[in-house]
Design an enzyme around this catalytic site. Structure first.
Site, PDB file in Angstrom:
ATOM      1  N   GLY A 185      11.045 -45.560 -18.770  1.00 25.97           N
ATOM      2  CA  GLY A 185      10.370 -46.738 -19.294  1.00 25.97           C
ATOM      3  C   GLY A 185      10.064 -46.554 -20.763  1.00 25.97           C
ATOM      4  N   ASP A 186       8.802 -46.746 -21.128  1.00 22.36           N
ATOM      5  CA  ASP A 186       8.391 -46.550 -22.523  1.00 22.36           C
ATOM      6  C   ASP A 186       7.533 -45.301 -22.669  1.00 22.36           C
ATOM      7  OD1 ASP A 186       6.317 -47.688 -21.053  1.00 22.36           O
ATOM      8  OD2 ASP A 186       5.420 -48.635 -22.790  1.00 22.36           O
ATOM      9  N   GLU A 187       7.744 -44.326 -21.796  1.00 18.87           N
ATOM     10  CA  GLU A 187       7.005 -43.069 -21.852  1.00 18.87           C
ATOM     11  C   GLU A 187       7.905 -41.949 -22.378  1.00 18.87           C
ATOM     12  OE1 GLU A 187       3.428 -43.295 -18.600  1.00 18.87           O
ATOM     13  OE2 GLU A 187       5.316 -42.406 -17.969  1.00 18.87           O
TER      14      GLU A 187
END
Length: 322
Positions: A177-179
């Protein structure tokens, strides 16, 4: 060539590969036997020069030898070419198994391997090791308003900016994801961590240009440090995650170093969430009415309904806690 990835990341040697290799070996062996047979015929023809047709037989045998040798050379060259292609494919599959396809960064498997190596070295060198877990704030809004294509381009640029914010010996990986995860393997002091963290935040103050859009991205970051916050890679990543969520709770656009109190708070919150699922059916949620006064007249002109949770063991819990 068909190949499957095994847990170690290397392609599995399939039954089809073995069959093809056996066929090559049999073909080369047959070419060797053919060359030997033709050579024998040529030798026999040389000894029988007085016999009519011997010269023609010798020439035919020698031609057979040359054909057999060319066939053998062609088969060996084909086998070598196939071996090189197989090695290239194995390297490609290994690269794909250890790399994030969107950003080109190492994936979580590569990160974990490097983290374990860093921890092993730190036990001998005494250096500190830091893990940074980064989550972009409100990234879902970008996907929902501008589309996932724009979101993917933004993630690619963000990954590059993160990579340029650390040293070559450090590791930036995409968790999903955006991690993102950052590994700082050889720290001389805790001040080194703060300097890297500040450098990352400074780099992200500038907007990202994606198509026609200038996008500002903020992040929440959690930091854990070996040996203070854990002796294993799993513990360090977990504690960095706890610290990151604490940064989120404080409004985002900031970072938090892990403390044991955060873990206690997270454990408490999980317990409250589990109990809250049953609170309604157990009639533990109660309503308190608070009068609203008109300051001009001093009269009550309304009431405010406030929910409270009458917990069976913790007593009355205010809404701000649940």
């Amino acid at each position: 060539m068909n190949a499957e990835l095994v847990p170690g990341g290397a392609p599995e040697h399939t039954a089809e590969d073995s069959l093809v290799e056996d066929l090559f070996e049999q073909a080369v062996s047959a070419a060797d036997r053919l060359a030997g047979l033709a050579s024998g015929l040529a030798s026999d023809a040389q000894q029988l020069q007085a016999v009519p047709e011997t010269a023609r037989l010798r020439r035919s045998a020698e031609h057979g030898v040359r054909l057999a040798e060319r066939l053998r050379a062609s088969l060996l060259a084909l086998a070598e070419e196939r071996r090189r292609e197989g090695l290239a494919l194995e390297r490609r599959l290994l690269h794909l198994s250890r790399t994030d396809s969107l950003t080109g960064l190492p994936n979580i498997h590569t990160f974990n391997d490097r983290l374990e190596q860093a921890l092993s070295q730190a036990r001998f060198t005494g250096h500190a090791v830091a893990v940074l877990l980064i989550d972009f704030d409100r990234f879902k809004v970008v996907n929902d308003t501008l589309g996932h294509g724009t979101g993917d381009l933004l993630l690619g640029q963000a990954a590059e900016r993160l990579r340029n914010s650390v040293y070559a010996s450090d590791t930036v990986a995409r968790l999903g994801g955006d991690e993102f995860l950052v590994l700082l393997p050889r720290l001389g002091s805790l001040e080194d961590v703060s300097q890297v963290v500040q450098k990352i935040f400074d780099r992200f103050r500038q907007p990202f240009t994606v198509g026609d859009h200038d996008l500002f991205v903020t992040m929440s970051m959690g930091v854990s440090i070996h040996p203070l916050d854990g002796s294993t890679g799993e513990a360090l990543v977990k504690h960095a995650d706890v610290a990151m969520y604490r940064a989120k709770q404080l409004g985002g656009c900031g970072y938090q170093f892990y403390t044991p109190a955060m873990n206690a708070r997270a454990t408490e919150r999980i317990g409250l969430e589990s109990s809250l699922h049953r609170a309604l059916e157990r009639a533990e949620l109660v309503v308190h009415y608070q009068p609203l006064l008109d300051l001009g007249t001093g009269e009550i002109d309304g009431v405010e309904a406030l929910v409270r949770w009458q917990h069976p063991t913790r007593g009355l819990i205010p809404p701000g806690d649940f």
